[in-house]
Design a protein around this motif. Structure first.
Motif, PDB file in Angstrom:
ATOM      1  N   ASP A 229       0.689  -1.223   0.015  1.00 38.04           N
ATOM      2  CA  ASP A 229       0.056   0.001  -0.126  1.00 38.04           C
ATOM      3  C   ASP A 229       0.748   1.442   0.144  1.00 38.04           C
ATOM      4  OD1 ASP A 229      -2.403   1.598   0.179  1.00 38.04           O
ATOM      5  OD2 ASP A 229      -2.220   1.513   2.406  1.00 38.04           O
ATOM      6  N   VAL A 230       2.025   1.261   0.870  1.00 39.39           N
ATOM      7  CA  VAL A 230       2.614   2.495   1.005  1.00 39.39           C
ATOM      8  C   VAL A 230       3.679   2.798  -0.275  1.00 39.39           C
ATOM      9  CG1 VAL A 230       4.442   3.683   2.417  1.00 39.39           C
ATOM     10  CG2 VAL A 230       2.762   2.721   3.504  1.00 39.39           C
ATOM     11  N   ARG A 275       2.894   2.502   9.507  1.00 39.21           N
ATOM     12  CA  ARG A 275       2.590   3.246   8.263  1.00 39.21           C
ATOM     13  C   ARG A 275       3.724   4.479   8.425  1.00 39.21           C
ATOM     14  NH1 ARG A 275      -0.642   4.098   4.184  1.00 39.21           N
ATOM     15  NH2 ARG A 275      -1.530   1.837   4.906  1.00 39.21           N
ATOM     16  N   THR A 279       6.422   4.983   5.700  1.00 36.25           N
ATOM     17  CA  THR A 279       6.620   6.103   4.887  1.00 36.25           C
ATOM     18  C   THR A 279       8.165   6.960   5.112  1.00 36.25           C
ATOM     19  OG1 THR A 279       4.263   6.627   5.457  1.00 36.25           O
ATOM     20  CG2 THR A 279       5.419   8.419   4.822  1.00 36.25           C
ATOM     21  N   ARG A 282      10.085   5.094   2.793  1.00 38.27           N
ATOM     22  CA  ARG A 282       9.735   5.479   1.245  1.00 38.27           C
ATOM     23  C   ARG A 282      10.451   6.879   0.962  1.00 38.27           C
ATOM     24  NH1 ARG A 282       3.936   6.908   0.412  1.00 38.27           N
ATOM     25  NH2 ARG A 282       4.539   8.775   1.393  1.00 38.27           N
TER      26      ARG A 282
END
Ligand SMILES: NC(=O)c1ccc[n+]([C@@H]2O[C@H](COP(=O)([O-])OP(=O)(O)OC[C@H]3O[C@@H](n4cnc5c(N)ncnc54)[C@H](OP(=O)(O)O)[C@@H]3O)[C@@H](O)[C@H]2O)c1
Length: 286
Positions: A229-230, A275, A279, A282
């Motif tokens: 998802d991320v 998350r 993040t 990422r």
């Protein structure tokens, strides 16, 4: 503050060097077989090498992240697991005592059997594989001195070395289906966040046992889906499987998740949830 980082060539060690440079701490890197420029070579199984490195570095703190981390290989190479993870830690602890440095030993959720997670620092340990036993022995050598600290972490992920998260990302990017277990739960730990917490443990002179993993418990399968998802990847390539199908050499704790409330209180910092950690990764990978 001067910190000697063992295992500086590893996944967490690399993040520790970076976090130290950002925080203004002086970090001295110790490696074993992967040389780092400006670092000190030190095989922790060789007491004389540990003493020599400590003498040269003269640190205030040692963050001992070096370990034999291949959980399945530890079952086969049991002597090496003991020599590196237990005896090596004793060498580091003894050298710290001799040179007046405090030790923060990086340990693992695998000191627990996983029957009753999530675990707090007060819960009884009961490792079910050689890696966990050898790391627990390292904890005991560390805690022989009351001003040392043990920091348990869990499923580390970050940008610098292959790990579960980079495996999921690489597989999904190349359209390769993967099988991920849905019956193992843990609290994945983003190395950047963990490195800052470990340095803060030094700054605050914390002693005793702390859980400094991520703050969120989830299954490996749910973690893989969160990664998809991320990173905007195809979740449909992730197949659910169970631990018994993997036939791994070492038994795995089913739920060795760590409770981090004690560490968050003591550190005055919030540890990352899944998350947030993903993040940050990422952003770091660009
Ligand atoms: N990875 C995880 O998911 C996880 C989970 C729970 C706990 N932990 C703990 O977290 C810590 C850091 O793990 P990591 O994943 O960053 O490790 P890693 O990437 O596997 O790196 C291991 C490090 O240990 C060093 N090392 C190995 N044998 C050594 C020896 N005989 N003498 C000196 N150094 C030696 C290696 O040095 P060279 O490469 O230079 O040989 C390397 O820098 C370890 O204590 C581990 O037990 C990790």
């Amino acid at each position: 503050m001067k910190v000697l980082v063992t295992g500086a060539s590893g996944l967490l060690g690399t993040a520790l060097l970076r976090a130290a440079s950002q925080s203004g701490a002086i970090a001295v890197a110790a490696y074993n077989s992967h040389p780092l420029s400006g670092g000190l070579q030190m095989d922790v199984t060789e007491q004389a090498q540990v003493q020599a490195a400590m003498q040269r570095a003269a640190p205030d703190y040692v963050i001992h992240a070096a370990a034999f981390t291949d959980v399945d290989a530890c079952e086969i190479e049991q002597q090496r697991a003991w020599d590196v993870n237990a005896l090596g830690t004793k060498h580091v602890a003894d050298a710290c005592e001799e040179h007046g440095a405090k030790l923060v030993y990086v340990s693992t959720d695998y000191v627990f059997d996983g029957e009753d997670g999530p675990y707090s620092e007060e819960d009884p340990t009961h490792p079910i594989n050689v890696y966990g036993e050898s790391k627990l022995a390292g904890e005991r050598f560390t805690l022989d001195r009351s001003d040392n600290a043990v920091a348990r972490v869990c499923v580390l992920y970050g940008p610098n070395k292959p790990n579960f998260v980079t495996w999921v990302i690489d597989s999904l990017r190349t359209n390769t289906p993967i099988n991920v277990v849905s019956d193992q739960y843990n609290t994945p730990t983003y190395v950047g966040n963990c490195a800052r917490a470990l340095l803060r443990m030094c700054e605050l002179d914390l002693a005793g046992v702390y859980h400094v993993s991520g703050r969120e418990q989830l299954s490996r399968y749910a973690f893989a889906c969160a990664i998809a998802d991320v990173f905007a990847l195809n979740e449909k390539l992730i197949n659910v499987t169970t631990t018994d199908t993997l036939r791994q050499q070492a038994r795995r704790p089913m739920n060795a998740s760590l409770r981090v409330a004690k560490a968050e209180r003591a550190l005055g910092m919030r540890l990352a949830n899944v998350r947030e950690g993903l993040t940050l990764l990422r952003d770091e990978l660009g």
